[in-house]
Design an enzyme around this catalytic site. Structure first.
Site, PDB file in Angstrom:
ATOM      1  N   PHE A 270       0.819  -1.217   0.000  1.00 49.85           N
ATOM      2  CA  PHE A 270       0.000   0.000   0.000  1.00 49.85           C
ATOM      3  C   PHE A 270       0.850   1.262   0.000  1.00 49.85           C
ATOM      4  O   PHE A 270       0.598   2.203  -0.725  1.00 49.85           O
ATOM      5  CB  PHE A 270      -0.895   0.016   1.244  1.00 49.85           C
ATOM      6  CG  PHE A 270      -2.149  -0.813   1.094  1.00 49.85           C
ATOM      7  CD1 PHE A 270      -2.471  -1.445  -0.086  1.00 49.85           C
ATOM      8  CD2 PHE A 270      -3.027  -0.945   2.169  1.00 49.85           C
ATOM      9  CE1 PHE A 270      -3.620  -2.189  -0.218  1.00 49.85           C
ATOM     10  CE2 PHE A 270      -4.185  -1.697   2.047  1.00 49.85           C
ATOM     11  CZ  PHE A 270      -4.477  -2.319   0.863  1.00 49.85           C
TER      12      PHE A 270
ATOM     13  N   ASP B 290      -2.933 -12.841   1.065  1.00 50.16           N
ATOM     14  CA  ASP B 290      -2.669 -13.485  -0.233  1.00 50.16           C
ATOM     15  C   ASP B 290      -2.427 -14.988  -0.174  1.00 50.16           C
ATOM     16  O   ASP B 290      -2.294 -15.633  -1.224  1.00 50.16           O
ATOM     17  CB  ASP B 290      -1.481 -12.790  -0.924  1.00 50.16           C
ATOM     18  CG  ASP B 290      -0.216 -12.762  -0.039  1.00 50.16           C
ATOM     19  OD1 ASP B 290      -0.013 -13.692   0.766  1.00 50.16           O
ATOM     20  OD2 ASP B 290       0.551 -11.783  -0.162  1.00 50.16           O
TER      21      ASP B 290
ATOM     22  N   HIS C   4      -5.917 -10.429   8.949  1.00 49.75           N
ATOM     23  CA  HIS C   4      -6.873  -9.721   8.089  1.00 49.75           C
ATOM     24  C   HIS C   4      -7.589 -10.639   7.102  1.00 49.75           C
ATOM     25  O   HIS C   4      -8.130 -10.172   6.103  1.00 49.75           O
ATOM     26  CB  HIS C   4      -6.145  -8.584   7.343  1.00 49.75           C
ATOM     27  CG  HIS C   4      -5.643  -7.514   8.267  1.00 49.75           C
ATOM     28  ND1 HIS C   4      -4.614  -6.654   7.956  1.00 49.75           N
ATOM     29  CD2 HIS C   4      -6.041  -7.159   9.511  1.00 49.75           C
ATOM     30  CE1 HIS C   4      -4.406  -5.830   8.965  1.00 49.75           C
ATOM     31  NE2 HIS C   4      -5.247  -6.121   9.919  1.00 49.75           N
TER      32      HIS C   4
END
Ligand code: NAD
Length: 245
Positions: A39, A110, A125
């Site tokens: 990010f 991921d 998360h």
């Protein structure tokens, strides 16, 4: 590799050799060497131009109000299903296999730690690999979501499918937080890497570490650099890849 980095890797090797309950705490920077953008780096998602900011798109209220916009971004930028684990993922899996590492605590969604062979992965998360119909609860894999050609709906009841990822405004899973905290508390070495340590409450977990071997491997400075017993400003795949287990 320059001499300074080589020396730091040697220090990391010595600390790793002495430890038997290592915990790794990581973030998006662990997967950039696998081709998934983070990010906050200069070439990360926050620096690309979108109609809405990524934090806005990846929030619960935005998902509920604008699922089409959400999925346009998500399918394009967050679902990198062809990505392969890099040297960092592989070395952490090897450390666990050899009985030196007790857990990987990750903010990533991921699934690359598991793909590399890690067993104890605490996903703070969630994961893009799990998706559920919001109406009937049916499970869908990531390929179904990727190939939906727009917003994915349940093939059984037509309900909207939601990825099992923690969006902004949503709470973290209590049990996973507790397990992560316990592992960090009991660790004799904590390696933090590839994270800006800017996302809470996840970043607060590192305060539970009680040992004296705290290693921070990150390309750019973090608010916790001064607390590290060893600070390595390098690429995590290169650094961990050089360690002998
Ligand atoms: P972040 O983007 O805020 O920070 C990433 C950090 O990693 C930066 O400080 C950067 O300098 C560093 N970095 C980048 N490449 C590196 C490398 N090769 N070696 C060492 N350091 C490197 O990421 P964050 O702290 O994880 O927080 C962002 C949130 O975004 C997390 O909650 C996570 O869920 C989510 N996210 C996940 C993925 C993924 O699953 N791969 C990708 C993007 C964002």
């Amino acid at each position: 590799m320059d001499n300074e980095l080589r020396e730091k890797i040697e220090q990391l090797q010595e600390m790793t050799d002495k430890s038997s309950r290592i915990v790794f705490f990581g973030g998006a920077g662990v997967s950039t060497e696998s081709g998934i953008p983070d990010f906050r780096s200069v070439d990360g998602l926050y620096h690309m131009k979108y109609e809405y900011r990524p934090e806005t798109i990846l929030s619960h209220s935005f998902f509920m109000k604008h699922p089409d916009e959400f999925y346009r971004f998500y399918q394009d930028k967050m679902l990198c299903l062809d990505a392969e684990p890099n040297a960092a993922h592989r070395k952490l899996a090897e450390m666990e296999e050899k009985g030196k590492l007790t857990a990987v605590v990750t903010q990533n969604i991921d699934g690359l730690h598991q793909k590399a062979g890690s067993k104890k992965v605490l996903e703070l998360h969630g994961s893009v690999l799990r998706n559920y119909c919001m109406k009937c609860g049916k499970f869908f894999d990531a390929e179904y979501v990727k190939n939906a050609g727009g917003t994915p709906h349940c093939d059984a009841c037509g309900g909207l499918i939601k990825p099992d990822v923690v969006l902004y405004e949503e709470g973290l899973d209590d049990q996973i937080m507790h397990e992560a905290l316990t592992n960090i508390y009991q660790a004799d070495m904590l390696i933090i890497g590839g994270t800006s340590l800017a996302v809470y409450p996840a970043a607060g977990l590192i305060d539970y570490f009680r040992g004296d071997r705290l290693v921070l491997i990150n390309k750019s400075p973090t608010p916790r650099d001064e607390f590290a017993s060893l600070l390595i400003p390098g690429k995590i795949g290169e650094v961990l890849g050089a360690i002998r287990v």
